[in-house]
Write a protein that holds these residues in place. Structure first.
Motif, PDB file in Angstrom:
ATOM      1  N   MET A   1      95.858 -50.738  30.251  1.00  0.00           N
ATOM      2  CA  MET A   1      95.548 -49.807  31.335  1.00  0.00           C
ATOM      3  C   MET A   1      94.046 -49.696  31.546  1.00  0.00           C
ATOM      4  O   MET A   1      93.289 -49.582  30.593  1.00  0.00           O
ATOM      5  CB  MET A   1      96.076 -48.409  30.972  1.00  0.00           C
ATOM      6  CG  MET A   1      97.383 -48.080  31.662  1.00  0.00           C
ATOM      7  SD  MET A   1      98.180 -46.677  30.913  1.00  0.00           S
ATOM      8  CE  MET A   1      97.934 -45.424  32.143  1.00  0.00           C
ATOM      9  N   HIS A  89      96.460 -56.839  25.727  1.00  0.00           N
ATOM     10  CA  HIS A  89      97.886 -57.154  25.780  1.00  0.00           C
ATOM     11  C   HIS A  89      98.079 -58.649  25.545  1.00  0.00           C
ATOM     12  O   HIS A  89      99.024 -59.074  24.899  1.00  0.00           O
ATOM     13  CB  HIS A  89      98.476 -56.727  27.120  1.00  0.00           C
ATOM     14  CG  HIS A  89      98.209 -55.274  27.404  1.00  0.00           C
ATOM     15  ND1 HIS A  89      98.935 -54.259  26.827  1.00  0.00           N
ATOM     16  CD2 HIS A  89      97.259 -54.672  28.164  1.00  0.00           C
ATOM     17  CE1 HIS A  89      98.453 -53.092  27.240  1.00  0.00           C
ATOM     18  NE2 HIS A  89      97.437 -53.312  28.050  1.00  0.00           N
ATOM     19  N   HIS A  95      90.246 -54.527  26.894  1.00  0.00           N
ATOM     20  CA  HIS A  95      89.916 -53.390  27.756  1.00  0.00           C
ATOM     21  C   HIS A  95      90.125 -52.107  26.968  1.00  0.00           C
ATOM     22  O   HIS A  95      90.705 -52.118  25.881  1.00  0.00           O
ATOM     23  CB  HIS A  95      90.755 -53.419  29.032  1.00  0.00           C
ATOM     24  CG  HIS A  95      92.230 -53.431  28.780  1.00  0.00           C
ATOM     25  ND1 HIS A  95      92.916 -54.576  28.500  1.00  0.00           N
ATOM     26  CD2 HIS A  95      93.131 -52.429  28.756  1.00  0.00           C
ATOM     27  CE1 HIS A  95      94.195 -54.285  28.309  1.00  0.00           C
ATOM     28  NE2 HIS A  95      94.345 -52.981  28.454  1.00  0.00           N
ATOM     29  N   HIS A  97      91.603 -48.612  25.963  1.00  0.00           N
ATOM     30  CA  HIS A  97      92.721 -47.686  26.033  1.00  0.00           C
ATOM     31  C   HIS A  97      92.208 -46.354  25.525  1.00  0.00           C
ATOM     32  O   HIS A  97      91.346 -46.324  24.652  1.00  0.00           O
ATOM     33  CB  HIS A  97      93.851 -48.140  25.112  1.00  0.00           C
ATOM     34  CG  HIS A  97      94.820 -49.069  25.767  1.00  0.00           C
ATOM     35  ND1 HIS A  97      96.104 -49.217  25.344  1.00  0.00           N
ATOM     36  CD2 HIS A  97      94.675 -49.895  26.830  1.00  0.00           C
ATOM     37  CE1 HIS A  97      96.729 -50.109  26.111  1.00  0.00           C
ATOM     38  NE2 HIS A  97      95.870 -50.536  27.013  1.00  0.00           N
TER      39      HIS A  97
HETATM   40 ZN   LIG Z   1      96.097 -51.904  28.506  1.00  0.00          ZN
END
Ligand SMILES: [Zn+2]
Ligand SMILES: [Zn+2]
Length: 195
Positions: A1, A89, A95, A97
């Motif tokens: 995300m 992922h 990135h 989280h």
């Molecule tokens: Zn993520």
């Protein structure tokens, strides 16, 4: 995300009806199944309170009260502190989280929502927080239009509102003609009555 996705979780929360625990469960996406399973009835009050406060942030931004939007978001950030974590992922797809420091669904969801909305505000400005111009709707949205001109939460609300405005204009025009003294205008054809 990414932060954008977290900011959208704030929008989702403000726009959802929170009558039952199932309403709340429906808010959690598939990748947040643990929240669905673990969220407890006693957390409803926490979510409802945060929902009101997040709505305040959107209303302040939409009304041009930038300082209020910032102050209210800062309170939320303090109430729901985040624990950042680099995640991927797929390998290499690093990135950020954010999680909460607690373990409850409410702490986790609200930390992410407040953080995402905070980053979004810093990136795009609180003037891009919007409340749907259709008063019967009241949903909030993030305005990503190129010239910051979005007024409705959805295409559905925009269409409904344009149809209503069109009818109102048509009716006003008919009423105006009807109100004129009979000597002033002699319509050749009967005036259509808008429906
Ligand atoms: Zn993520
Ligand atoms: Zn709407």
């Amino acid at each position: 995300m990414d932060f954008d996705a977290y900011a959208k979780t704030a929008v989702d929360l403000v726009n959802v009806r929170l009558d039952t625990l199932d309403d709340l469960r429906a808010l959690f996406a598939d990748d947040r199944e643990w929240m669905r399973e673990s969220v407890a009835d006693k957390e409803m009050a926490v979510f409802r309170r945060a929902q009101r406060k997040l709505r305040d942030v959107f209303e302040a931004g939409a009304a041009g009260r930038d300082g209020d939007a910032v102050a209210e978001l800062n309170v939320l950030l303090e109430t729901f502190p985040v624990q950042p974590r680099i995640s991927g992922h797929d390998a290499g797809d690093w990135h950020m989280h954010v999680t909460s420091r607690g373990a409850s669904a409410s702490a986790e969801y609200l930390a992410g929502a407040a953080w995402g909305l905070g980053v979004w505000l810093c990136e795009f400005g609180s003037a891009r927080f919007g409340v749907c111009a259709d008063e019967r709707c009241g949903n909030v949205y993030l305005d990503t239009s190129s010239n910051n001109c979005r007024r409705f939460c959805s295409e559905r609300c925009a269409t409904r509102s344009h149809v209503a405005a069109h009818r109102a204009r048509k009716k006003a025009a008919v009423d105006e003609v009807a109100a004129l003294p009979s000597t002033a205008v002699a319509p050749k054809a009967p005036v259509p009555v808008g429906r």
